[in-house]
Design a protein around this motif. Structure first.
Motif, short mmCIF file in Angstrom:
data_model
loop_
_atom_site.label_atom_id
_atom_site.label_comp_id
_atom_site.label_asym_id
_atom_site.label_seq_id
_atom_site.Cartn_x
_atom_site.Cartn_y
_atom_site.Cartn_z
N UNK A 202 0.84 -1.20 0.00
CA UNK A 202 0.00 0.00 0.00
C UNK A 202 0.87 1.25 0.00
N UNK A 203 1.83 1.31 0.91
CA UNK A 203 2.70 2.48 1.00
C UNK A 203 3.54 2.65 -0.26
N UNK A 204 4.02 1.54 -0.80
CA UNK A 204 4.79 1.61 -2.04
C UNK A 204 3.96 2.11 -3.21
N UNK A 205 2.69 1.72 -3.25
CA UNK A 205 1.80 2.17 -4.32
C UNK A 205 1.55 3.67 -4.23
N UNK A 206 1.40 4.17 -3.01
CA UNK A 206 1.23 5.62 -2.82
C UNK A 206 2.48 6.36 -3.25
N UNK A 207 3.64 5.82 -2.86
CA UNK A 207 4.92 6.41 -3.26
C UNK A 207 5.04 6.44 -4.79
N UNK A 208 4.67 5.35 -5.45
CA UNK A 208 4.77 5.28 -6.91
C UNK A 208 3.87 6.33 -7.56
N UNK A 209 2.65 6.47 -7.07
CA UNK A 209 1.74 7.46 -7.63
C UNK A 209 2.26 8.88 -7.41
N UNK A 210 2.75 9.16 -6.22
CA UNK A 210 3.26 10.50 -5.91
C UNK A 210 4.45 10.88 -6.79
N UNK A 211 5.22 9.87 -7.22
CA UNK A 211 6.42 10.13 -8.01
C UNK A 211 6.25 9.75 -9.48
N UNK A 212 5.01 9.45 -9.86
CA UNK A 212 4.67 9.16 -11.26
C UNK A 212 5.42 7.96 -11.83
N UNK A 213 5.55 6.92 -11.00
CA UNK A 213 6.08 5.65 -11.46
C UNK A 213 4.91 4.69 -11.70
N UNK A 214 5.08 3.80 -12.67
CA UNK A 214 4.04 2.80 -12.92
C UNK A 214 4.06 1.71 -11.86
N UNK A 215 5.22 1.49 -11.24
CA UNK A 215 5.36 0.42 -10.26
C UNK A 215 6.64 0.68 -9.48
N UNK A 216 6.84 -0.07 -8.42
CA UNK A 216 8.09 -0.02 -7.67
C UNK A 216 8.57 -1.43 -7.38
N UNK A 217 9.86 -1.56 -7.21
CA UNK A 217 10.48 -2.82 -6.83
C UNK A 217 10.79 -2.79 -5.35
N UNK A 218 10.49 -3.89 -4.67
CA UNK A 218 10.71 -3.99 -3.24
C UNK A 218 12.04 -4.68 -2.95
N UNK A 219 12.68 -4.26 -1.90
CA UNK A 219 13.92 -4.85 -1.43
C UNK A 219 13.67 -5.60 -0.14
N UNK A 220 14.46 -6.66 0.10
CA UNK A 220 14.39 -7.30 1.41
C UNK A 220 15.42 -6.67 2.34
N UNK A 221 15.49 -7.16 3.56
CA UNK A 221 16.39 -6.57 4.55
C UNK A 221 17.86 -6.81 4.22
N UNK A 222 18.13 -7.69 3.25
CA UNK A 222 19.50 -7.89 2.76
C UNK A 222 19.81 -6.97 1.58
N UNK A 223 18.84 -6.10 1.25
CA UNK A 223 18.95 -5.13 0.15
C UNK A 223 19.01 -5.80 -1.22
N UNK A 224 18.38 -6.96 -1.33
CA UNK A 224 18.22 -7.61 -2.63
C UNK A 224 16.83 -7.30 -3.18
N UNK A 225 16.71 -7.21 -4.50
CA UNK A 225 15.41 -7.02 -5.14
C UNK A 225 14.61 -8.31 -4.99
N UNK A 226 13.38 -8.21 -4.46
CA UNK A 226 12.59 -9.44 -4.27
C UNK A 226 11.37 -9.53 -5.17
N UNK A 227 10.70 -8.40 -5.43
CA UNK A 227 9.49 -8.45 -6.24
C UNK A 227 9.03 -7.03 -6.54
N UNK A 228 7.99 -6.92 -7.36
CA UNK A 228 7.33 -5.63 -7.58
C UNK A 228 6.18 -5.50 -6.59
N UNK A 229 5.49 -4.37 -6.62
CA UNK A 229 4.37 -4.16 -5.72
C UNK A 229 3.25 -5.15 -5.97
#
Length: 281
Positions: free
Chosen positions: A157-184
């Motif tokens: 939810x928070x990532x989707x709000x961030x994406x809309x506020x910054x005019x991105x179509x989507x965002x990629x999430x990181x895990x606590x090891x700072x690896x890319x894990x998935x999209x929203x």
């Protein structure tokens, strides 16, 4: 109309403030695509739901067979006049009402909500502005709970709000090891040459149904190789292609990440192979 525990009712308020899914996120859900009365990948969805319920220590009702839930889904689609359409379905299960963190009773509710979807088969969405960025305010914790489709989706939810506020179509999430894990809203695949990578389940990505289908398509292609391995954010700008998968869209190519522009040649080929697989099934 929606299906609440087998009863078809108007789509109004049907849960109380004591519902555990509402109060604590003590609930699971499956998002399904149904085409002209056929549930795509139904067996995979069903067994993922049963496995998730066991992990969540939910007592699975005796009548929760694959045939029973399929009938309930189709019943709900038919009563809404969508039998000859493509349909998006949400099947939600929760632990009923009562208790604080500890449930008082071993009760399972389910409800089914349907809405019309766009296409019978999967197509490449025509969006020249599909740009993504990293969402770094919060991180996914690697582990089994992160792989489940629960109602605890605060980071999405928070990532989707961030994406809309910054005019991105989507965002990629990181895990606590700072690896890319998935999209929203789906799993991520990265292509370099003819080699394809996707994050492993152990990194905390959703155990996606379309993820499984795409891996099978790639393995059976004979033209590409697939590796389930951690992906560093630095690899994104070196990749040739990047795409996101879920059962509703199928494959969504990412066209831009920061200053990096991606092509879609292999992505489109994988999509064609996926549709061929569906036609033959």
């Amino acid at each position: 109309m929606i299906n609440f525990n087998g009863t078809l009712i108007e789509n109004t308020t049907f849960i109380s403030s004591e519902n555990r899914g509402y109060k604590y996120g003590d609930a699971l859900f499956e998002t399904l695509k149904v085409v002209h009365g056929k549930i795509l990948f139904w067996e995979d969805h069903y067994f993922r739901l049963m496995s998730s319920m066991r992990i969540m220590r939910m007592e699975i009702p005796m009548n929760f067979t694959m045939e029973f839930l399929e009938q309930e889904i189709i019943k709900t689609i038919n009563v809404n006049g969508l039998a000859k359409s493509s349909v998006r379905v949400r099947l939600n299960v929760d632990r009923g009402e009562g208790g604080k963190y500890l449930p008082k009773e071993k009760i399972i509710n389910y409800f089914i909500v349907v809405e019309k979807a766009d296409n019978d088969f999967y197509t490449i969405p025509k969006n020249e502005e599909y740009t993504v960025d990293l969402y770094k305010d919060y991180f996914v914790a690697p582990g089994l709970l992160s792989t489940l489709k629960t109602n605890n989706k605060a980071i999405n939810v928070l990532g989707s709000i961030y994406a809309e506020e910054n005019q991105f179509a989507n965002c990629l999430l990181l895990n606590t090891n700072k690896s890319v894990v998935e999209a929203l809203n789906g799993n991520v695949f990265l292509i370099s040459g003819e080699h394809i990578k996707t994050p492993p389940i152990d990194d905390g990505c959703l155990k996606g149904i379309m993820r499984k289908q795409i891996i099978e398509v790639i393995v059976n292609s004979g033209d590409y190789t697939i590796e389930e391995t951690s992906i560093s954010p630095f690899e994104l700008q070196k990749a040739d292609e990047l795409f996101i998968t879920n059962v509703i869209v199928g494959i969504q190519p990412v066209l831009k990440y920061r200053k990096k522009a991606f092509n879609t040649k292999i992505t489109e080929d994988i999509l064609k192979r996926l549709n061929t697989k569906l036609r033959l099934s």
